[in-house]
Design an enzyme around this catalytic site. Sequence first.
Site, PDB file in Angstrom:
ATOM      1  N   GLU A 101      28.583  43.181  45.972  1.00 17.85           N
ATOM      2  CA  GLU A 101      27.374  42.410  46.280  1.00 17.85           C
ATOM      3  C   GLU A 101      27.734  40.989  46.689  1.00 17.85           C
ATOM      4  OE1 GLU A 101      24.346  41.883  43.225  1.00 17.85           O
ATOM      5  OE2 GLU A 101      22.901  41.241  44.740  1.00 17.85           O
ATOM      6  N   LYS A 230      24.856  54.931  26.421  1.00 17.88           N
ATOM      7  CA  LYS A 230      24.657  55.133  27.865  1.00 17.88           C
ATOM      8  C   LYS A 230      23.226  55.519  28.227  1.00 17.88           C
ATOM      9  CE  LYS A 230      29.535  56.159  28.475  1.00 17.88           C
ATOM     10  NZ  LYS A 230      30.588  57.079  28.894  1.00 17.88           N
ATOM     11  N   ASP A 305      34.008  50.893  30.336  1.00 14.71           N
ATOM     12  CA  ASP A 305      33.284  52.105  30.729  1.00 14.71           C
ATOM     13  C   ASP A 305      32.017  51.690  31.486  1.00 14.71           C
ATOM     14  OD1 ASP A 305      31.644  54.396  30.837  1.00 14.71           O
ATOM     15  OD2 ASP A 305      32.593  55.229  29.038  1.00 14.71           O
ATOM     16  N   HIS A 400      21.203  35.266  50.194  1.00 12.25           N
ATOM     17  CA  HIS A 400      21.720  36.613  50.452  1.00 12.25           C
ATOM     18  C   HIS A 400      21.807  36.898  51.950  1.00 12.25           C
ATOM     19  CE1 HIS A 400      22.215  38.487  46.448  1.00 12.25           C
ATOM     20  NE2 HIS A 400      21.535  37.402  46.112  1.00 12.25           N
TER      21      HIS A 400
HETATM   22  C1  LIG Z   1      24.544  31.068  47.111  1.00 11.31           C
HETATM   23  C2  LIG Z   1      24.243  29.849  46.275  1.00 11.31           C
HETATM   24  C3  LIG Z   1      25.317  29.716  45.184  1.00 11.31           C
HETATM   25  C4  LIG Z   1      24.313  28.619  47.164  1.00 11.31           C
HETATM   26  O1  LIG Z   1      23.865  27.522  46.389  1.00 11.31           O
HETATM   27  P1  LIG Z   1      23.927  26.022  46.874  1.00 11.31           P
HETATM   28  O2  LIG Z   1      23.456  25.198  45.761  1.00 11.31           O
HETATM   29  O3  LIG Z   1      23.229  25.855  48.186  1.00 11.31           O
HETATM   30  O4  LIG Z   1      25.478  25.861  47.141  1.00 11.31           O
HETATM   31  P2  LIG Z   1      26.371  24.586  47.409  1.00 11.31           P
HETATM   32  O5  LIG Z   1      27.037  24.826  48.745  1.00 11.31           O
HETATM   33  O6  LIG Z   1      25.631  23.302  47.224  1.00 11.31           O
HETATM   34  O7  LIG Z   1      27.474  24.716  46.250  1.00 11.31           O
HETATM   35  C5  LIG Z   1      27.153  24.575  44.891  1.00 11.31           C
HETATM   36  C6  LIG Z   1      28.197  25.313  44.078  1.00 11.31           C
HETATM   37  O8  LIG Z   1      28.003  26.740  44.210  1.00 11.31           O
HETATM   38  C7  LIG Z   1      29.285  27.381  44.281  1.00 11.31           C
HETATM   39  N1  LIG Z   1      29.401  28.065  45.595  1.00 11.31           N
HETATM   40  C8  LIG Z   1      28.604  27.895  46.674  1.00 11.31           C
HETATM   41  N2  LIG Z   1      28.992  28.723  47.677  1.00 11.31           N
HETATM   42  C9  LIG Z   1      30.039  29.418  47.219  1.00 11.31           C
HETATM   43  C10 LIG Z   1      30.854  30.425  47.794  1.00 11.31           C
HETATM   44  N3  LIG Z   1      30.665  30.886  49.039  1.00 11.31           N
HETATM   45  N4  LIG Z   1      31.827  30.957  47.028  1.00 11.31           N
HETATM   46  C11 LIG Z   1      32.039  30.499  45.778  1.00 11.31           C
HETATM   47  N5  LIG Z   1      31.298  29.532  45.189  1.00 11.31           N
HETATM   48  C12 LIG Z   1      30.304  29.008  45.900  1.00 11.31           C
HETATM   49  C13 LIG Z   1      30.321  26.315  44.083  1.00 11.31           C
HETATM   50  O9  LIG Z   1      30.622  26.218  42.706  1.00 11.31           O
HETATM   51  C14 LIG Z   1      29.608  25.088  44.555  1.00 11.31           C
HETATM   52  O10 LIG Z   1      30.091  23.895  43.964  1.00 11.31           O
HETATM   53  P3  LIG Z   1      31.374  23.119  44.628  1.00 11.31           P
HETATM   54  O11 LIG Z   1      32.562  23.892  44.202  1.00 11.31           O
HETATM   55  O12 LIG Z   1      31.211  23.127  46.129  1.00 11.31           O
HETATM   56  O13 LIG Z   1      31.298  21.755  44.020  1.00 11.31           O
HETATM   57  C15 LIG Z   1      22.839  29.899  45.634  1.00 11.31           C
HETATM   58  O14 LIG Z   1      21.861  29.951  46.643  1.00 11.31           O
HETATM   59  C16 LIG Z   1      22.617  31.029  44.698  1.00 11.31           C
HETATM   60  O15 LIG Z   1      23.240  31.129  43.655  1.00 11.31           O
HETATM   61  N6  LIG Z   1      21.663  31.910  45.005  1.00 11.31           N
HETATM   62  C17 LIG Z   1      21.318  33.015  44.089  1.00 11.31           C
HETATM   63  C18 LIG Z   1      22.089  34.244  44.455  1.00 11.31           C
HETATM   64  C19 LIG Z   1      22.180  35.191  43.269  1.00 11.31           C
HETATM   65  O16 LIG Z   1      22.145  34.799  42.119  1.00 11.31           O
HETATM   66  N7  LIG Z   1      22.366  36.439  43.553  1.00 11.31           N
HETATM   67  C20 LIG Z   1      22.582  37.368  42.457  1.00 11.31           C
HETATM   68  C21 LIG Z   1      22.274  38.678  42.812  1.00 11.31           C
HETATM   69  S1  LIG Z   1      20.511  38.916  42.919  1.00 11.31           S
HETATM   70  C22 LIG Z   1      20.311  40.496  42.263  1.00 11.31           C
HETATM   71  O17 LIG Z   1      21.220  41.305  42.393  1.00 11.31           O
HETATM   72  C23 LIG Z   1      19.251  40.769  41.291  1.00 11.31           C
HETATM   73  C24 LIG Z   1      17.773  40.454  41.518  1.00 11.31           C
HETATM   74  C25 LIG Z   1      17.551  39.141  42.280  1.00 11.31           C
HETATM   75  O18 LIG Z   1      17.103  41.498  42.198  1.00 11.31           O
HETATM   76  C26 LIG Z   1      17.279  40.389  40.062  1.00 11.31           C
HETATM   77  C27 LIG Z   1      15.878  39.840  39.915  1.00 11.31           C
HETATM   78  O19 LIG Z   1      14.905  40.579  40.078  1.00 11.31           O
HETATM   79  O20 LIG Z   1      15.780  38.630  39.605  1.00 11.31           O
HETATM   80  N1  LIG Z   2      34.140  60.395  22.793  1.00 10.71           N
HETATM   81  C1  LIG Z   2      32.988  59.989  23.267  1.00 10.71           C
HETATM   82  O1  LIG Z   2      31.927  60.447  22.872  1.00 10.71           O
HETATM   83  C2  LIG Z   2      32.959  58.920  24.288  1.00 10.71           C
HETATM   84  C3  LIG Z   2      34.111  58.427  24.844  1.00 10.71           C
HETATM   85  N2  LIG Z   2      34.073  57.407  25.766  1.00 10.71           N
HETATM   86  C4  LIG Z   2      35.354  56.961  26.272  1.00 10.71           C
HETATM   87  O2  LIG Z   2      36.069  56.480  25.151  1.00 10.71           O
HETATM   88  C5  LIG Z   2      37.090  55.603  25.591  1.00 10.71           C
HETATM   89  C6  LIG Z   2      37.113  54.425  24.684  1.00 10.71           C
HETATM   90  O3  LIG Z   2      37.267  54.881  23.363  1.00 10.71           O
HETATM   91  P1  LIG Z   2      38.159  54.029  22.383  1.00 10.71           P
HETATM   92  O4  LIG Z   2      38.036  54.685  21.060  1.00 10.71           O
HETATM   93  O5  LIG Z   2      37.821  52.589  22.515  1.00 10.71           O
HETATM   94  O6  LIG Z   2      39.601  54.103  23.033  1.00 10.71           O
HETATM   95  P2  LIG Z   2      40.773  55.177  22.912  1.00 10.71           P
HETATM   96  O7  LIG Z   2      40.276  56.549  22.715  1.00 10.71           O
HETATM   97  O8  LIG Z   2      41.676  54.892  24.054  1.00 10.71           O
HETATM   98  O9  LIG Z   2      41.469  54.763  21.521  1.00 10.71           O
HETATM   99  C7  LIG Z   2      41.909  53.493  21.266  1.00 10.71           C
HETATM  100  C8  LIG Z   2      42.853  53.548  20.090  1.00 10.71           C
HETATM  101  O10 LIG Z   2      43.734  52.453  20.181  1.00 10.71           O
HETATM  102  C9  LIG Z   2      44.307  52.241  18.910  1.00 10.71           C
HETATM  103  N3  LIG Z   2      44.496  50.795  18.716  1.00 10.71           N
HETATM  104  C10 LIG Z   2      45.670  50.170  18.862  1.00 10.71           C
HETATM  105  N4  LIG Z   2      45.524  48.848  18.653  1.00 10.71           N
HETATM  106  C11 LIG Z   2      44.226  48.630  18.360  1.00 10.71           C
HETATM  107  C12 LIG Z   2      43.466  47.473  18.055  1.00 10.71           C
HETATM  108  N5  LIG Z   2      44.008  46.270  18.027  1.00 10.71           N
HETATM  109  N6  LIG Z   2      42.137  47.612  17.824  1.00 10.71           N
HETATM  110  C13 LIG Z   2      41.558  48.832  17.861  1.00 10.71           C
HETATM  111  N7  LIG Z   2      42.233  49.972  18.139  1.00 10.71           N
HETATM  112  C14 LIG Z   2      43.568  49.873  18.392  1.00 10.71           C
HETATM  113  C15 LIG Z   2      43.328  52.844  17.882  1.00 10.71           C
HETATM  114  O11 LIG Z   2      44.002  53.898  17.246  1.00 10.71           O
HETATM  115  P3  LIG Z   2      43.687  54.278  15.718  1.00 10.71           P
HETATM  116  O12 LIG Z   2      42.255  54.745  15.706  1.00 10.71           O
HETATM  117  O13 LIG Z   2      44.648  55.375  15.443  1.00 10.71           O
HETATM  118  O14 LIG Z   2      43.883  53.054  14.888  1.00 10.71           O
HETATM  119  C16 LIG Z   2      42.181  53.344  18.768  1.00 10.71           C
HETATM  120  O15 LIG Z   2      41.589  54.500  18.255  1.00 10.71           O
HETATM  121  C17 LIG Z   2      36.760  55.240  27.007  1.00 10.71           C
HETATM  122  O16 LIG Z   2      37.649  55.937  27.877  1.00 10.71           O
HETATM  123  C18 LIG Z   2      35.365  55.770  27.182  1.00 10.71           C
HETATM  124  O17 LIG Z   2      35.094  56.072  28.508  1.00 10.71           O
HETATM  125  C19 LIG Z   2      32.891  56.816  26.103  1.00 10.71           C
HETATM  126  C20 LIG Z   2      31.718  57.253  25.561  1.00 10.71           C
HETATM  127  C21 LIG Z   2      31.648  58.377  24.685  1.00 10.71           C
END
Ligand SMILES: CC(C)(COP(=O)([O-])OP(=O)([O-])OC[C@H]1O[C@@H](n2cnc3c(N)ncnc32)[C@H](O)[C@@H]1OP(=O)([O-])[O-])[C@@H](O)C(=O)NCCC(=O)NCCSC(=O)C[C@@](C)(O)CC(=O)[O-]
Ligand SMILES: NC(=O)C1=CN([C@@H]2O[C@H](COP(=O)(O)OP(=O)(O)OC[C@H]3O[C@@H](n4cnc5c(N)ncnc54)[C@H](OP(=O)(O)O)[C@@H]3O)[C@@H](O)[C@H]2O)C=CC1
Length: 405
Positions: A101, A230, A305, A400
């Site tokens: 995105e 999930k 995940d 956008h």
């Molecule tokens: C696009 C901006 C940031 C411009 O915003 P702006 O204020 O015009 O930008 P600017 O040129 O004045 O720059 C300000 C700062 O923005 C950053 N910046 C600015 N441009 C860039 C770039 N190209 N790459 C990286 N960073 C950038 C950068 O940090 C910059 O500071 P600087 O470093 O220049 O001092 C602003 O208009 C904005 O944030 N718009 C909102 C866009 C957004 O949030 N989209 C998210 C997805 S929307 C969606 O998926 C969900 C939705 C919307 O449907 C959910 C809902 O229902 O609400």
């Molecule tokens: N089974 C299910 O129903 C589901 C499975 N998943 C999947 O499960 C996976 C994640 O499961 P998850 O149990 O996190 O991972 P893993 O199955 O990969 O197991 C991780 C293992 O790492 C060991 N471990 C080593 N160091 C650490 C530490 N510092 N902290 C914790 N554990 C450590 C533990 O072994 P020990 O226990 O022997 O100590 C732990 O069980 C993902 O791939 C996900 O997609 C997602 C949803 C449902």
Amino acid sequence: MTDTDAGALADRVREGDLRLYELEEHADADVAAAARRLLVEEQSGADLGTTGEYAFPAADAEPNVENMTGAVQIPVGVVGPVEIDGGAISGERYLPMATTEGALLASVNRGCAALNDAGGAGARVLKNRMTRAPAFRVADVAEAEALASWARDNVDALREAAESTTGHGELREVTPYVVGNNVYLRFAYDTKDAMGMNMATIATEAACAVVEEETPAHLVALSGNLCSDKKPAAVNAVEGRGRTVAADVTVPRDVVERTLKTTPEAVAEVNTRKNLVGSAKAGALGFNAHVANSVAAMFLATGQDAAQVVEGANAITTAERREGDLYVSVTLASLEVGTVGGGTRLPTQAEALDVLGVRGGGDPPGSNGDALAEAVAVAALAGELSLLSALASRNLSSAHADLGR
Ligand SMILES: CC(C)(COP(=O)([O-])OP(=O)([O-])OC[C@H]1O[C@@H](n2cnc3c(N)ncnc32)[C@H](O)[C@@H]1OP(=O)([O-])[O-])[C@@H](O)C(=O)NCCC(=O)NCCSC(=O)C[C@@](C)(O)CC(=O)[O-]
Ligand SMILES: NC(=O)C1=CN([C@@H]2O[C@H](COP(=O)(O)OP(=O)(O)OC[C@H]3O[C@@H](n4cnc5c(N)ncnc54)[C@H](OP(=O)(O)O)[C@@H]3O)[C@@H](O)[C@H]2O)C=CC1
């Protein structure tokens, strides 16, 4: 690997000698993936040349996928570095985000710029509980009540069984829920640095054996959906799941005006009318603008995940004017993250965890998982700040149009 090897393997599938998922038993994982690409290309007419250009041995992904054909590449970038004052992570961090995105990273980056100008973001993990809730059948409500009481009185026995399966997981609570002759026991674990869904599932199965030995209950399903994994679910919003984590900031008025091109009052009004009232009218679980964007992008970058973005988006954003400045918080009720296990061991995902400084097990265990959760919460906060501001200053669609098409 040679084409002949892959071709010969594909022939054996065509002839019915091998199933598509059996190829790794007869060739190395890269040859097996190449053979599958041949078969899929032949059947679909698609060209899978790019899918086959991946930068790690296919064998490394064996715990992560079956029937592998290659890898999908998603563009990844960074925002920041952003100053974080967290309970488990502090200092300046780049935040890796993978997305398709356009404008998303620009937006979160702008939010990070505002956070930095405000002195950084605060962040804290409030709770850490991965859950699994098996469904039991009992005879009637009297037996259901008896099972619920038994579970409350026998947590130690359940804990002993559950924890015998894991060196890291700790069973913290067992909460019974009764619906007629159905009983759900919601097991809640501290899974340390693992997201913990495999760990909690294996541990809960061992505890269920004790329930069936000691009571008349019959285990119908190891996951009874009160977990709730999930799926959008209020239980996760209220009780939490995985990490419950919050981040906040007070942005000085001049920073709101200069970096976000709006005012504290306008952002607070958008938040109330959009994130709170609009979400309430919509019957939403998430009372936020686009927390899912930051969660999804950081999940993809760091090997989480992806399906659990559903729970990660279960977040409430608040915004208020504070002595002329702007206070904003975001609280994610159910953020399921890990720094060990799952997709975190894949090479690019592990590199992203290195960018954050949280790869692998933490010291103490759980601290890396907490740090990752706080980093995701800060990304979500930055995204909320920027999008709310863009809506307040009416430049969402132009942003956008400029960056995302
Ligand atoms: C696009 C901006 C940031 C411009 O915003 P702006 O204020 O015009 O930008 P600017 O040129 O004045 O720059 C300000 C700062 O923005 C950053 N910046 C600015 N441009 C860039 C770039 N190209 N790459 C990286 N960073 C950038 C950068 O940090 C910059 O500071 P600087 O470093 O220049 O001092 C602003 O208009 C904005 O944030 N718009 C909102 C866009 C957004 O949030 N989209 C998210 C997805 S929307 C969606 O998926 C969900 C939705 C919307 O449907 C959910 C809902 O229902 O609400
Ligand atoms: N089974 C299910 O129903 C589901 C499975 N998943 C999947 O499960 C996976 C994640 O499961 P998850 O149990 O996190 O991972 P893993 O199955 O990969 O197991 C991780 C293992 O790492 C060991 N471990 C080593 N160091 C650490 C530490 N510092 N902290 C914790 N554990 C450590 C533990 O072994 P020990 O226990 O022997 O100590 C732990 O069980 C993902 O791939 C996900 O997609 C997602 C949803 C449902």
